[in-house]
Design a protein around this motif. Structure first.
Motif, mmCIF file in Angstrom:
data_model
loop_
_atom_site.group_PDB
_atom_site.id
_atom_site.type_symbol
_atom_site.label_atom_id
_atom_site.label_comp_id
_atom_site.label_asym_id
_atom_site.label_seq_id
_atom_site.Cartn_x
_atom_site.Cartn_y
_atom_site.Cartn_z
ATOM 1 N N SER A 73 46.132 43.528 5.101
ATOM 2 C CA SER A 73 47.020 44.594 5.587
ATOM 3 C C SER A 73 47.376 44.423 7.061
ATOM 4 N N ASN A 74 47.684 43.176 7.438
ATOM 5 C CA ASN A 74 48.090 42.867 8.814
ATOM 6 C C ASN A 74 47.044 43.282 9.848
ATOM 7 N N GLY A 75 45.774 43.244 9.464
ATOM 8 C CA GLY A 75 44.702 43.537 10.403
ATOM 9 C C GLY A 75 44.069 44.899 10.252
ATOM 10 N N ALA A 76 44.624 45.769 9.413
ATOM 11 C CA ALA A 76 44.066 47.110 9.257
ATOM 12 C C ALA A 76 42.765 47.114 8.472
ATOM 13 N N ASP A 93 35.594 46.530 8.441
ATOM 14 C CA ASP A 93 36.297 47.334 9.436
ATOM 15 C C ASP A 93 37.577 47.868 8.820
ATOM 16 N N VAL A 94 37.766 49.175 8.889
ATOM 17 C CA VAL A 94 38.951 49.824 8.318
ATOM 18 C C VAL A 94 39.576 50.712 9.384
ATOM 19 N N ARG A 95 40.826 50.452 9.717
ATOM 20 C CA ARG A 95 41.541 51.238 10.726
ATOM 21 C C ARG A 95 42.617 52.082 10.028
ATOM 22 N N THR A 196 43.894 40.789 16.278
ATOM 23 C CA THR A 196 42.833 41.665 16.772
ATOM 24 C C THR A 196 41.617 41.609 15.862
ATOM 25 N N SER A 197 41.846 41.522 14.560
ATOM 26 C CA SER A 197 40.730 41.429 13.614
ATOM 27 C C SER A 197 40.097 40.038 13.651
ATOM 28 N N LEU A 198 40.912 39.011 13.799
ATOM 29 C CA LEU A 198 40.389 37.651 13.854
ATOM 30 C C LEU A 198 39.505 37.443 15.078
ATOM 31 N N GLU A 199 39.833 38.090 16.176
ATOM 32 C CA GLU A 199 39.014 37.946 17.381
ATOM 33 C C GLU A 199 37.616 38.539 17.162
ATOM 34 N N ILE A 200 37.547 39.650 16.447
ATOM 35 C CA ILE A 200 36.233 40.234 16.133
ATOM 36 C C ILE A 200 35.429 39.281 15.248
ATOM 37 N N ILE A 201 36.094 38.687 14.264
ATOM 38 C CA ILE A 201 35.417 37.730 13.383
ATOM 39 C C ILE A 201 34.968 36.506 14.175
ATOM 40 N N MET A 225 49.113 33.390 15.931
ATOM 41 C CA MET A 225 49.417 32.060 16.426
ATOM 42 C C MET A 225 49.266 32.000 17.943
ATOM 43 N N GLU A 226 49.585 33.089 18.621
ATOM 44 C CA GLU A 226 49.383 33.151 20.068
ATOM 45 C C GLU A 226 47.892 33.236 20.393
ATOM 46 N N TRP A 227 47.138 33.954 19.557
ATOM 47 C CA TRP A 227 45.693 34.094 19.764
ATOM 48 C C TRP A 227 44.964 32.766 19.604
#
Length: 264
Positions: A73-76, A93-95, A196-201, A225-227
């Motif tokens: 869900s695009n990071g949610a 994690d659920v936002r 944002t979610s990938l950085e936590i992982i 891709m920027e991350w």
């Protein structure tokens, strides 16, 4: 342990248009083999998609991935695949956000739009039925007010020229509004993306930032891709997506993902 942190890579992969034909589970043999090779070498392959979990889990199974992380869900929604659990995953994690202002604004500006809100692990509550295969999982047609009865992870706004007409007004409501097509906008909580979610992982797995790779083909892949230290756009991506990448590989039809994976 430090050697693993330096050498192990985190490979974030979009699904539709990168791994599989959009809306399907059609994955070629070379892509399956390349993913398996990366994982066998000890690297982390993380599926990061606009799809809901119910659309991601079948792809993970097709690729032989039964453990590890996925971003939906695009990071949610972030989940950890876990055999033997209900649905094959555990939520990590659920936002959520209140969709009422978004849906009300969309209807006021474009009364003909169709609306949907995500139900994790099941499907969507919808104002009117979407075309078969248009959204992941089951659909339940509900009265308008039931679409915002509880906070949600993602809302969908679909209508002619929706991206052109509604993107700005929806973003002014302090949410993340991402165009998936000219007639489709995904809405998720503010300041949220696959990245944002990938950085936590990444931090959880203790992978060096220099060993991050992300491959995608859509506007919703630009942040990841920027991350990533190495952001790769598929060859059929739009010019805007290609401009946001560090490199460009072949198209989906050419199994463009394969050379990227074999170079990890």
């Amino acid at each position: 342990m430090l050697a693993q942190a330096v050498d192990t890579a985190l490979v974030a992969l979009d699904i539709d248009g990168t791994i599989a034909v959009s809306g399907t589970s059609e994955i070629t043999g070379p892509v399956r083999d390349a993913v398996a090779r990366v994982r066998a070498a000890g690297h982390h392959v993380v599926l990061a998609s606009g799809r809901s979990l119910v659309g991601i889990v079948p792809i993970a199974r097709e690729l032989g991935i039964s453990t590890g992380w996925v971003v939906a869900s695009n990071g949610a929604v972030t989940a950890r695949l876990s055999p033997g659990t209900t649905g094959g995953y555990q939520l990590s994690d659920v936002r959520t956000f209140d969709p009422e202002p978004v849906l009300q604004r969309a209807l006021a500006l474009m009364p003909e739009v169709n609306l949907a809100v995500e139900e994790i692990g099941w499907g969507y509550r919808v104002l009117d039925r979407f075309a078969e295969g248009g959204i992941n999982g089951a659909q339940e047609v509900v009265p308008l007010a039931d679409l915002w009865s509880v906070p949600v992870t993602r809302a969908v706004v679909k209508g002619p020229r929706a991206a052109e007409v509604l993107l700005g007004p929806l973003r002014s409501l302090e949410v993340t509004a991402t165009p998936a097509a000219e007639d489709w906008i995904d809405v998720t909580p503010m300041n949220l993306s696959k990245a944002t979610s990938l950085e936590i992982i990444r931090r959880t797995l203790h992978v060096s930032q220099e060993r991050t790779i992300a491959v995608g083909d859509g506007v919703n892949d630009l942040e990841m891709m920027e991350w990533a230290a190495r952001g790769v756009a598929m060859g059929h991506s739009s010019d805007a997506v290609k401009a946001g990448a560090d490199e460009i590989t072949g198209t989906l039809a050419d199994d463009g993902l394969v050379p990227v994976l074999l170079s990890v």
